[in-house]
Design a protein around this motif. Sequence first.
Motif, PDB file in Angstrom:
ATOM      1  N   THR A  11      -5.042  10.823 -11.066  1.00  0.00           N
ATOM      2  CA  THR A  11      -3.601  10.801 -10.852  1.00  0.00           C
ATOM      3  C   THR A  11      -2.918  10.544 -12.185  1.00  0.00           C
ATOM      4  O   THR A  11      -2.456   9.452 -12.478  1.00  0.00           O
ATOM      5  N   ARG A  12      -2.885  11.607 -12.980  1.00  0.00           N
ATOM      6  CA  ARG A  12      -2.361  11.529 -14.341  1.00  0.00           C
ATOM      7  C   ARG A  12      -1.355  12.653 -14.544  1.00  0.00           C
ATOM      8  O   ARG A  12      -1.611  13.793 -14.179  1.00  0.00           O
ATOM      9  N   ILE A  13      -0.206  12.292 -15.083  1.00  0.00           N
ATOM     10  CA  ILE A  13       0.816  13.280 -15.389  1.00  0.00           C
ATOM     11  C   ILE A  13       1.193  13.164 -16.856  1.00  0.00           C
ATOM     12  O   ILE A  13       1.018  12.117 -17.465  1.00  0.00           O
ATOM     13  N   ARG A  14       1.691  14.247 -17.423  1.00  0.00           N
ATOM     14  CA  ARG A  14       2.094  14.246 -18.830  1.00  0.00           C
ATOM     15  C   ARG A  14       3.598  14.074 -18.986  1.00  0.00           C
ATOM     16  O   ARG A  14       4.097  13.759 -20.048  1.00  0.00           O
ATOM     17  N   SER A  15       4.334  14.322 -17.903  1.00  0.00           N
ATOM     18  CA  SER A  15       5.791  14.225 -17.915  1.00  0.00           C
ATOM     19  C   SER A  15       6.257  13.699 -16.571  1.00  0.00           C
ATOM     20  O   SER A  15       5.626  13.964 -15.542  1.00  0.00           O
ATOM     21  N   LEU A  16       7.381  12.992 -16.568  1.00  0.00           N
ATOM     22  CA  LEU A  16       7.941  12.529 -15.297  1.00  0.00           C
ATOM     23  C   LEU A  16       8.344  13.697 -14.407  1.00  0.00           C
ATOM     24  O   LEU A  16       8.404  13.557 -13.195  1.00  0.00           O
ATOM     25  N   ARG A  17       8.621  14.849 -15.003  1.00  0.00           N
ATOM     26  CA  ARG A  17       8.960  16.025 -14.204  1.00  0.00           C
ATOM     27  C   ARG A  17       7.833  16.376 -13.231  1.00  0.00           C
ATOM     28  O   ARG A  17       8.071  16.939 -12.174  1.00  0.00           O
TER      29      ARG A  17
ATOM     30  N   HIS B 116       0.815  -1.224   0.000  1.00  0.00           N
ATOM     31  CA  HIS B 116       0.000   0.000   0.000  1.00  0.00           C
ATOM     32  C   HIS B 116       0.852   1.279   0.000  1.00  0.00           C
ATOM     33  O   HIS B 116       0.351   2.356  -0.263  1.00  0.00           O
ATOM     34  N   ARG B 117       2.147   1.152   0.278  1.00  0.00           N
ATOM     35  CA  ARG B 117       3.045   2.317   0.258  1.00  0.00           C
ATOM     36  C   ARG B 117       3.777   2.452  -1.080  1.00  0.00           C
ATOM     37  O   ARG B 117       4.458   3.454  -1.318  1.00  0.00           O
ATOM     38  N   ALA B 118       3.638   1.457  -1.928  1.00  0.00           N
ATOM     39  CA  ALA B 118       4.325   1.474  -3.219  1.00  0.00           C
ATOM     40  C   ALA B 118       3.554   2.312  -4.232  1.00  0.00           C
ATOM     41  O   ALA B 118       2.325   2.346  -4.216  1.00  0.00           O
ATOM     42  N   LEU B 119       4.290   2.946  -5.112  1.00  0.00           N
ATOM     43  CA  LEU B 119       3.702   3.745  -6.180  1.00  0.00           C
ATOM     44  C   LEU B 119       4.203   3.217  -7.511  1.00  0.00           C
ATOM     45  O   LEU B 119       5.409   3.146  -7.751  1.00  0.00           O
ATOM     46  N   HIS B 120       3.276   2.840  -8.366  1.00  0.00           N
ATOM     47  CA  HIS B 120       3.613   2.355  -9.703  1.00  0.00           C
ATOM     48  C   HIS B 120       3.313   3.474 -10.689  1.00  0.00           C
ATOM     49  O   HIS B 120       2.231   4.057 -10.670  1.00  0.00           O
ATOM     50  N   VAL B 121       4.265   3.773 -11.555  1.00  0.00           N
ATOM     51  CA  VAL B 121       4.107   4.817 -12.565  1.00  0.00           C
ATOM     52  C   VAL B 121       4.306   4.183 -13.924  1.00  0.00           C
ATOM     53  O   VAL B 121       5.307   3.492 -14.148  1.00  0.00           O
ATOM     54  N   GLY B 122       3.368   4.391 -14.825  1.00  0.00           N
ATOM     55  CA  GLY B 122       3.522   3.825 -16.158  1.00  0.00           C
ATOM     56  C   GLY B 122       2.554   4.402 -17.156  1.00  0.00           C
ATOM     57  O   GLY B 122       1.599   5.096 -16.807  1.00  0.00           O
ATOM     58  N   ASP B 123       2.802   4.072 -18.429  1.00  0.00           N
ATOM     59  CA  ASP B 123       2.046   4.687 -19.515  1.00  0.00           C
ATOM     60  C   ASP B 123       0.937   3.828 -20.116  1.00  0.00           C
ATOM     61  O   ASP B 123       0.140   4.329 -20.899  1.00  0.00           O
ATOM     62  N   VAL B 124       0.864   2.563 -19.772  1.00  0.00           N
ATOM     63  CA  VAL B 124      -0.193   1.701 -20.307  1.00  0.00           C
ATOM     64  C   VAL B 124      -1.240   1.549 -19.207  1.00  0.00           C
ATOM     65  O   VAL B 124      -1.005   0.882 -18.200  1.00  0.00           O
TER      66      VAL B 124
ATOM     67  N   ARG C 108       1.700  10.688 -21.617  1.00  0.00           N
ATOM     68  CA  ARG C 108       2.476  11.633 -22.422  1.00  0.00           C
ATOM     69  C   ARG C 108       1.689  12.190 -23.604  1.00  0.00           C
ATOM     70  O   ARG C 108       1.913  13.325 -24.026  1.00  0.00           O
ATOM     71  N   ASP C 109       0.783  11.398 -24.161  1.00  0.00           N
ATOM     72  CA  ASP C 109       0.047  11.805 -25.361  1.00  0.00           C
ATOM     73  C   ASP C 109      -1.336  12.362 -25.059  1.00  0.00           C
ATOM     74  O   ASP C 109      -2.113  12.616 -25.979  1.00  0.00           O
ATOM     75  N   ASP C 110      -1.664  12.522 -23.785  1.00  0.00           N
ATOM     76  CA  ASP C 110      -2.974  13.024 -23.360  1.00  0.00           C
ATOM     77  C   ASP C 110      -4.108  12.200 -23.967  1.00  0.00           C
ATOM     78  O   ASP C 110      -5.099  12.723 -24.437  1.00  0.00           O
ATOM     79  N   ALA C 111      -3.918  10.876 -23.941  1.00  0.00           N
ATOM     80  CA  ALA C 111      -4.904   9.964 -24.529  1.00  0.00           C
ATOM     81  C   ALA C 111      -5.976   9.538 -23.532  1.00  0.00           C
ATOM     82  O   ALA C 111      -6.944   8.908 -23.898  1.00  0.00           O
ATOM     83  N   GLY C 112      -5.760   9.836 -22.261  1.00  0.00           N
ATOM     84  CA  GLY C 112      -6.772   9.542 -21.263  1.00  0.00           C
ATOM     85  C   GLY C 112      -6.608   8.182 -20.635  1.00  0.00           C
ATOM     86  O   GLY C 112      -5.605   7.504 -20.856  1.00  0.00           O
ATOM     87  N   PRO C 113      -7.518   7.797 -19.810  1.00  0.00           N
ATOM     88  CA  PRO C 113      -8.799   8.464 -19.615  1.00  0.00           C
ATOM     89  C   PRO C 113      -8.648   9.817 -18.918  1.00  0.00           C
ATOM     90  O   PRO C 113      -7.868   9.967 -17.983  1.00  0.00           O
ATOM     91  N   SER C 114      -9.412  10.779 -19.411  1.00  0.00           N
ATOM     92  CA  SER C 114      -9.272  12.149 -18.928  1.00  0.00           C
ATOM     93  C   SER C 114      -9.800  12.333 -17.508  1.00  0.00           C
ATOM     94  O   SER C 114      -9.465  13.312 -16.858  1.00  0.00           O
ATOM     95  N   ASP C 115     -10.598  11.388 -17.027  1.00  0.00           N
ATOM     96  CA  ASP C 115     -11.114  11.517 -15.659  1.00  0.00           C
ATOM     97  C   ASP C 115     -10.191  10.858 -14.631  1.00  0.00           C
ATOM     98  O   ASP C 115     -10.502  10.835 -13.447  1.00  0.00           O
ATOM     99  N   GLU C 116      -9.033  10.364 -15.065  1.00  0.00           N
ATOM    100  CA  GLU C 116      -8.068   9.764 -14.147  1.00  0.00           C
ATOM    101  C   GLU C 116      -7.493  10.868 -13.261  1.00  0.00           C
ATOM    102  O   GLU C 116      -6.865  11.804 -13.761  1.00  0.00           O
TER     103      GLU C 116
END
Length: 145
Positions: free
Chosen positions: A128-134, A90-98, A118-126
């Motif tokens: 916790t969504r980022i466009r860049s790792l920055r 529960h303390r782990a954070l997974h970051v990915g694009d698929v 990165r491509d703003d493909a959505g889902p747009s109601d997510e």
Amino acid sequence: DDVFAGYLRHYEAAWTCFDDAQETLERISRLPIKTAVLTNGTDEQQHAKLKKVGLAGLVSQVFTAESLGAAKPDLSTYRSVCKALNVEVHRALHVGDVYALDVTAPREAGLQAVHLDRDDAGPSDEPTRIRSLRELLELLRFREQ
């Protein structure tokens, strides 16, 4: 075999690093955070890829479907990585694009997840969504000292 070998050469020649990856991983490496790669690729290929793009050494470990004996979205993959890193699920954070592999499945396994969209493909109601790792460091409110 010749066709596959040609494909493989072109595939490997195309490996590049997103411009935000090294900077973000370097900043995270200065924090008391364990990082890892979880991929459905093979051990040899993923280590070679990290080396070629300059990210080798910036993650704690690499976990592959080959080494785990299961591939994403099998829930055991996410939990196995947490166990190997000695991190509570529960303390782990997974970051990915698929989305299905990197957000839905990790959440089902009990992890937190961020969609790298990165491509703003959505889902747009997510939420916790980022466009860049920055944006990851800002999202988590990390501050370097």
